[in-house]
Every structure is written in C-alpha cells, then in structure tokens.
Design an enzyme around this catalytic site. Structure first.
Site, PDB file in Angstrom:
ATOM      1  N   CYS A  50     -22.104 -23.012 -36.459  1.00 28.19           N
ATOM      2  CA  CYS A  50     -21.333 -23.023 -37.896  1.00 28.19           C
ATOM      3  C   CYS A  50     -20.974 -24.102 -38.867  1.00 28.19           C
ATOM      4  CB  CYS A  50     -20.191 -21.961 -37.992  1.00 28.19           C
ATOM      5  SG  CYS A  50     -19.067 -21.833 -37.485  1.00 28.19           S
ATOM      6  N   SER A 109     -13.264 -30.156 -35.511  1.00 26.04           N
ATOM      7  CA  SER A 109     -13.317 -29.063 -35.563  1.00 26.04           C
ATOM      8  C   SER A 109     -13.133 -28.678 -37.278  1.00 26.04           C
ATOM      9  CB  SER A 109     -13.054 -28.403 -34.759  1.00 26.04           C
ATOM     10  OG  SER A 109     -13.888 -28.224 -33.313  1.00 26.04           O
ATOM     11  N   GLN A 116     -13.927 -23.475 -29.122  1.00 22.46           N
ATOM     12  CA  GLN A 116     -14.568 -22.647 -29.260  1.00 22.46           C
ATOM     13  C   GLN A 116     -15.825 -23.263 -29.193  1.00 22.46           C
ATOM     14  OE1 GLN A 116     -15.596 -20.558 -32.329  1.00 22.46           O
ATOM     15  NE2 GLN A 116     -16.826 -19.186 -31.053  1.00 22.46           N
ATOM     16  N   GLN A 120     -20.046 -24.209 -27.142  1.00 21.44           N
ATOM     17  CA  GLN A 120     -20.795 -24.437 -27.449  1.00 21.44           C
ATOM     18  C   GLN A 120     -21.144 -25.401 -27.424  1.00 21.44           C
ATOM     19  OE1 GLN A 120     -19.027 -24.287 -31.476  1.00 21.44           O
ATOM     20  NE2 GLN A 120     -18.915 -21.957 -31.629  1.00 21.44           N
ATOM     21  N   GLY A 189     -21.875  -8.268 -35.979  1.00 18.57           N
ATOM     22  CA  GLY A 189     -22.325  -9.026 -35.145  1.00 18.57           C
ATOM     23  C   GLY A 189     -21.455  -8.883 -33.641  1.00 18.57           C
ATOM     24  N   GLY A 191     -22.315 -11.124 -31.303  1.00 20.00           N
ATOM     25  CA  GLY A 191     -22.205 -12.562 -30.703  1.00 20.00           C
ATOM     26  C   GLY A 191     -20.898 -13.166 -30.100  1.00 20.00           C
ATOM     27  N   GLY A 194     -18.422 -12.790 -32.930  1.00 16.28           N
ATOM     28  CA  GLY A 194     -18.055 -11.432 -33.031  1.00 16.28           C
ATOM     29  C   GLY A 194     -17.242 -10.849 -32.145  1.00 16.28           C
TER      30      GLY A 194
END
Length: 453
Positions: A50, A109, A116, A120, A189, A191, A194
């Site tokens: 994102c 980030s 996270q 990813q 959501g 995923g 979420g």
C-alpha cells in the site's frame, strides 16, 4: 550482471499516484513476466504494497534496465515514463542492495520500524520463485534481505513499540472517540491487512465484526479474534452499528460509497464514526469525509503526518535504534557485495586456469612428439614440473583478484585479468560500467531521474 531497483513509494509520490500503480496478484504476475521478457532484465521481484511498488531486477545494462523497468511501471500506472520520472527512484548495485535491506527492515516505511513489509517482501520473493523470475543472481540477494530484516528487528529496538499503519490509525481513532475497549468495530476485508487490523483491535478490547467478499474467510478471521462475521449485503446496517470502520480490501474500485455511510449516519446523528481506509487504491469514496460526524483516516492523511525524516511523526522508535539498524544494514551490504563480486570473478579465475591447463597439455603433447623415446618416469616428472611452475605463476594473480573482488570496483581487476590473458572481454559491458562509475563519482543522486534518490 548488476542489481537495479526502480520504483515509487510514499517517500516520493502522493497517494493519488500510488493508487495508479496498485497491483493485484494477476497484475504482479504479468509484470514479472513482462520484465524478464524485456531486453535487459534477466531476473525480477516486484514488491507491491500500500506504500510502494518497486522492482528489484538483475540487469545486463544500467540504462537499458532502467528503461525496461520504467516501461513496465508506466504501463501499470497508465502514464508516460516522462510523467512518472519526477516520482521514480533508481538505485544501482550497492545502493540497490542497501535500499532493499532498508525496506526489509521497515526503515523506509510510512511508520518506521513496522514489520509487515518483511512479510510482504517474503511473499513477493515467493511469487517470483513460483513464476520462475528469480535465479542464481537474485536468490541470495532476496534471502539475505529477509535475514537482514529479521536481524534488525531482533537485534535492535526498532520495533519495540510494535508500530504499524494499523496501530497508528487506531491511535488516531482513539484520539477522536476514546478507548476502543468494548466498542463495536467493523473490519471490511479478510486479507493480510484485515487480519492484522482485526488482531490489533482484539488486543485493544474492541468487539470485532468481519465482512469480506469471501464469507469463509470472514468467518475464519472472526473466529480467530472471538468476533463475528457479517455478509457484505448487510454493510449499511453494520456501518450504522459500528463506532469504527476499518476497510482494507483488494478491490480496484470504491467499496464504501458516500450514500451508504450517509444513510448509516442518519440513524445515529449523535454518535460519531471513524472510518479508517488502509486500502490502495482506496476503498472509501472521498465524499465520505465531508459527512457530519464522520472522521476519515486514510493513507493520504498518514502520509501528510510524516515528520522531517520522512517517516510518520508518531513513530516511537528511538534515534539510537534507527542508527543501530542502519549500521547493521551497512555491514550486511558490504558483506553481500563481497559475496556477489567474488561470484562475479569466479568465472574469470576458472577460465584462466582452464586456459593454462590447455596450454600445458598442448606443450606436453608437443614434447611427446619431439622426444618419443623419453621414458614414462621422466615424462611424468616433466609434466609435474611444468604444472607446478604454471600453478605458482597463477597463484598470486588468482588469489589477489579474489581478495580485490571484495572491494568497490573489484570486478574491474577481473576484467583486467581477462584482457591481459586474452580470455575474451565484452567491450560494451566495460564501457557501460565505466560510464556508470563516472556518473556515480560525479553525483550519486543523479541515479534517480528527476531528483535525489
């Protein structure tokens, strides 16, 4: 071959532009194959989150590689390379390695220190392996990056506060409506984002409801946080009952429209609601922010709260921890550089020894033809002597070239060795490397089109 990193992130591009780059799984697969099918890219990993879309690629030409990757990114964004140029960052070789390590560690980030992105990156690498777009060059780079990310989080205090986009967003919600303990919260959501949202909300004592396009996923996530699942068809009623709405789907269009939220708010005029939109592209219609009693927290808002260092001003990470993380990354970058350059000179060393062996064999064969009566014992002794002489002559240059390979510019010594011993050399590659070295010497920031990287 050399490592190249090209992409956009929250550091250089507004959220509206990042939305144009948003990539689903199918988009990522298509981009991977388009990249390795181009003229100058042999291996590639695409990291799409994102906050960023970045390509890490093994290329045979710097300028050609940048052009190939830029074309793929511009196609994804629906814009021209020229239009995107001011927002794109380019890193090459050591810069690319250090940047990848920095990303893996969570130092680049929006909320510094979040973990996270490491997951990813692991998923991006797994997808590239599955699609066959990583090979001998990038496997060790990606694996090293994942190890560095783990080391930074385990050996420094960079994530002691457990900061993430989710936790920072929920902090903003609590600033508006108070503690979330006991409050009804709707998560749309199921995923990875979420799941992180639901788990964080559960730890804060919220009553979590999960809704998803896939009911089984919603049910499974809701059960894991002792919450309940709801159908998407019941979204208006669920929004009306919630004090906080967290949405983070992978949809490519608006999921939560203004009219839906307006109808929900009409049933609760005296109760405000916080809408947290963590999706990219966004799930919530921008018009929702104008509704009375609604406060929207989205990526654009969080991006605007970045401090002078480019990270979220709410980041709890101490400067000493950040410095320790950067020092570790610097050391690991040097280590990987030595490994990659040693691997790069290995073919030269092998070719030199193979050529020497061929020369020795040819000369011994000629000796046999000239002295056919030479007895076997003498012939063997002559062969051993010749081979010892050649080995001793080659020992110093081969040992030295391996040692020098670990230093910046070490591959140049291998090129010189190839040229001196007539092992064959690609003049165009040398020219390309020389031109790049000159560019870096003048101004490393020029490696980013349109500005500093």
């Amino acid at each position: 071959m050399s490592l190249l990193a090209v992409g956009v992130s929250h550091q250089t591009a507004p959220v509206a532009l990042l939305e144009q780059f948003a990539m689903g799984a199918d988009d990522t697969v298509k981009a991977l194959h388009e990249l390795v099918g181009s003229d100058h890219v042999s291996e590639a990993i695409v990291l799409a989150t994102c906050n960023r879309v970045e390509v890490f690629a093994e290329v045979d030409r710097f300028h050609g590689g940048v052009a190939d990757v830029s074309r793929v990114l511009s196609r994804q964004a629906g814009a021209t390379v020229e239009e995107l140029s001011p927002y794109v960052t380019v890193h090459y070789e050591d810069q690319a390695v250090a940047h990848l390590f920095t990303v893996a560690a969570g130092l680049d980030s929006m909320v510094v220190g979040e973990t996270q992105v490491l997951g990813q990156l692991r998923n991006a690498y797994a997808l590239a392996r599955e699609q066959g777009t990583v090979g001998r060059a990038m496997h060790p780079v990606a694996q090293h990056a994942l190890r560095v990310g783990k080391r930074v989080h385990s050996e420094t205090g960079i994530d002691k506060a457990g900061a993430s986009l989710v936790s920072v967003s929920l902090d903003r919600a609590e600033e508006r409506i108070g503690s979330l303990a006991g409050r009804p919260v709707l998560v749309v959501g199921a995923g990875s984002m979420g799941a992180l949202s639901a788990a964080t909300l559960a730890r804060r004592g919220a009553a979590v409801t999960v809704s998803s396009r896939t009911p089984e996923h919603a049910e499974r996530l809701a059960t894991s946080v002792e919450g309940r699942a709801a159908d998407l068809a019941d979204l208006p009623a669920e929004i009306a009952a919630a004090d906080v709405l967290v949405t983070c789907t992978g949809a490519r269009g608006i999921v939560i429209g203004t009219e839906v939220v307006a109808r929900a708010m009409a049933t609760r005029p005296d109760r405000p609601v916080v809408v947290i939109d963590l999706a990219l592209p966004r799930d919530v219609d921008p018009g929702v922010a104008a509704l009375p009693g609604v406060h929207v927290v989205d990526l654009a808002l969080l991006q605007g709260e970045r401090g002078a260092d480019g990270h979220a001003s709410a980041s709890p990470v101490a400067a000493d921890d950040v410095a320790a993380a950067h020092a570790l990354i610097e050391a690991e970058t040097a280590l990987l550089r030595a490994e990659r350059q040693a691997a790069a000179v290995a073919p030269t060393v092998s070719a030199l020894r193979s050529q020497a062996a061929e020369v020795v064999d040819a000369e011994l064969l000629r000796l046999s033809a000239r002295l056919p009566d030479l007895d076997a014992r003498a012939r063997a002794e002559v062969a051993r002597t010749v081979r010892r002489v050649v080995d001793k002559l080659l020992h110093e240059p081969t040992v030295r070239v391996k040692e020098l390979a670990s230093a910046p510019g070490g591959v140049d010594y291998a090129d010189a060795l190839r040229a001196l011993f007539g092992l064959g050399i690609d003049a165009e590659v040398v020219s390309e490397r020389t031109n790049l070295a000159e560019a870096v010497t003048v101004d490393p920031d020029d490696l980013r089109p349109g500005g500093a990287s």
